[in-house]
Write a protein that holds these residues in place. Structure first.
Motif, short mmCIF file in Angstrom:
data_model
loop_
_atom_site.label_atom_id
_atom_site.label_comp_id
_atom_site.label_asym_id
_atom_site.label_seq_id
_atom_site.Cartn_x
_atom_site.Cartn_y
_atom_site.Cartn_z
N MET A 1 -9.39 13.22 -27.86
CA MET A 1 -9.91 11.95 -28.63
C MET A 1 -10.28 12.70 -29.69
SD MET A 1 -12.23 8.75 -27.73
CE MET A 1 -13.16 7.83 -28.77
N LYS A 2 -10.18 12.05 -31.13
CA LYS A 2 -10.92 12.62 -32.13
C LYS A 2 -12.08 11.83 -32.43
CE LYS A 2 -9.80 12.85 -37.31
NZ LYS A 2 -10.82 11.78 -37.87
N ILE A 3 -13.17 12.49 -33.02
CA ILE A 3 -14.35 11.84 -33.36
C ILE A 3 -14.22 10.96 -34.67
CG2 ILE A 3 -15.11 13.77 -34.80
CD1 ILE A 3 -17.91 13.16 -33.77
N GLN A 4 -14.65 9.48 -34.39
CA GLN A 4 -14.55 8.66 -35.51
C GLN A 4 -15.37 8.96 -36.72
OE1 GLN A 4 -15.54 5.08 -34.25
NE2 GLN A 4 -14.08 4.90 -32.38
N GLU A 9 -20.18 11.15 -39.63
CA GLU A 9 -21.09 11.12 -40.68
C GLU A 9 -22.38 10.76 -40.38
OE1 GLU A 9 -19.41 7.90 -43.34
OE2 GLU A 9 -18.10 9.42 -44.10
N ALA A 10 -22.79 10.23 -39.00
CA ALA A 10 -23.99 9.93 -38.56
C ALA A 10 -24.45 11.23 -38.24
CB ALA A 10 -24.13 8.83 -37.34
N THR A 39 -17.69 15.76 -45.94
CA THR A 39 -17.47 14.99 -44.57
C THR A 39 -16.29 15.53 -43.97
OG1 THR A 39 -16.88 12.95 -45.63
CG2 THR A 39 -19.07 13.18 -45.42
N CYS A 40 -15.38 16.07 -44.26
CA CYS A 40 -13.99 16.34 -43.79
C CYS A 40 -13.99 17.69 -43.22
CB CYS A 40 -13.06 16.12 -45.05
SG CYS A 40 -11.31 16.47 -44.38
N ALA A 83 -12.13 21.92 -33.84
CA ALA A 83 -11.61 22.53 -32.46
C ALA A 83 -11.42 21.57 -31.50
CB ALA A 83 -12.56 23.53 -32.30
N GLY A 84 -12.22 20.09 -31.78
CA GLY A 84 -11.93 19.14 -30.91
C GLY A 84 -12.91 19.37 -29.66
#
Length: 87
Positions: A1-4, A9-10, A39-40, A83-84
């Motif tokens: 699952m990719k972080i939202q 950003e938080a 942020t990317c 790296a997930g």
């Protein structure tokens, strides 16, 4: 699952909001940080720390010698995200 994106950003904001730099002030930098790609993860991970330092300063995060330290921390964070390992 990719972080939202909003969760990443938080984390970035909370990392920057230290030593008399408020959360509100750090959140205020997000539009400029988004625009410059800070942020990317893919935009940050292979960028030299001095370039990230300059981008942070351009976004309004000018903390003297601390700015480079936080640039290095941002790169490390983004490598973990890419790296997930942070989801």
């Amino acid at each position: 699952m990719k972080i939202q994106d909003e969760h990443l950003e938080a984390i970035i904001v909370s990392m920057l909001a230290v030593k008399n730099f408020s959360l509100e002030r750090a959140y205020g930098l997000l539009p400029a940080m988004r625009k410059s790609g800070l942020t990317c993860p893919k935009s940050v991970i292979d960028t030299p720390p001095d370039t990230i330092k300059a981008e942070l300063a351009n976004a309004g995060y000018q903390r003297g010698h601390l700015t480079k330290m936080f640039a290095e921390r941002l790169i490390s964070l983004m490598k973990v995200v890419d790296a997930g390992k942070l989801d």
